[in-house]
Enzyme design. Sequence first.
Site, short mmCIF file in Angstrom:
data_model
loop_
_atom_site.label_atom_id
_atom_site.label_comp_id
_atom_site.label_asym_id
_atom_site.label_seq_id
_atom_site.Cartn_x
_atom_site.Cartn_y
_atom_site.Cartn_z
N ASP A 43 -6.96 -17.15 39.33
CA ASP A 43 -8.36 -16.80 39.56
C ASP A 43 -8.97 -16.19 38.31
OD1 ASP A 43 -10.74 -16.18 41.23
OD2 ASP A 43 -10.08 -14.12 40.94
N ASP A 74 -7.18 -21.57 47.32
CA ASP A 74 -6.20 -20.59 46.83
C ASP A 74 -5.07 -21.29 46.09
OD1 ASP A 74 -7.72 -18.67 48.08
OD2 ASP A 74 -6.39 -18.45 49.81
N GLU A 103 -6.12 -22.29 42.57
CA GLU A 103 -6.07 -21.15 41.65
C GLU A 103 -4.63 -20.83 41.27
OE1 GLU A 103 -10.17 -18.83 42.99
OE2 GLU A 103 -8.25 -18.20 43.84
N GLU A 109 -1.84 -17.15 42.34
CA GLU A 109 -3.25 -17.28 42.72
C GLU A 109 -4.07 -16.17 42.07
OE1 GLU A 109 -6.04 -16.30 46.55
OE2 GLU A 109 -3.92 -16.74 46.90
#
Length: 223
Positions: free
Chosen positions: A47, A116, A119, A43
């Site tokens: 991101d 989440d 990502e 994650e």
Amino acid sequence: MDSFTSLQRKIKYKFNDIEILRKALTHSSFANKNDCGSNERLEFLGDSVLGFVLTEYLFNEFNALGEGTLSRIKGNLCGGILVNKKAGKLKLRKYLLIVESKEKIKSKKEENFLGDALEALIGAVYVDSDFDTVRKVIIGLFKDDLKGISFEDIKDSKSVLQELIQKKHRIIPKYNLIKSDGDSHNKTFYVEVVIPEGRFKGRGKSKKDAESKAAKKAVDKIS
């Protein structure tokens, strides 16, 4: 839960290592209970990859816009609301390995778990392939949002107009108050903005509002 085949079809990418995909969909609650790795590191990576790919796209597609406006657009694209919405559209809840109670999920908002996970999924694609591939996956996922970007979506029309005019003519727009009418508690302001392409008028309950509307008309005309 299926073998992730349908999810891979949705994102138009087939994993070489299915365990990387599985880890991307493993919530920490499941990982802690089953003594396995969670998706938190993926994650973190995803991101950053998502942010860079969208930043690169905006930089290349909107070369007349300055840093401030580009940052606002990027914020809208990378913000949690849109990412969560994309995760919901992919139905990631169907694939997510999680053992949180319904009460905890509700209190923490399920869409955040899913955002989440998206990502993490992006991070997993990057680890499993290369940058060009993950860029293609991201652009595919966000293509409708990227195509839908227009100057009308940018709230600060005056900033957009100034950036466009400075880039093109190396001058700044000039705003003139034409008139105002009405009593002191209910005034209406009439403003024009002057640029090389012409004069554009706006009306509003404040001078600032009138200038913004005039700027928007100018942006609509020249963009």
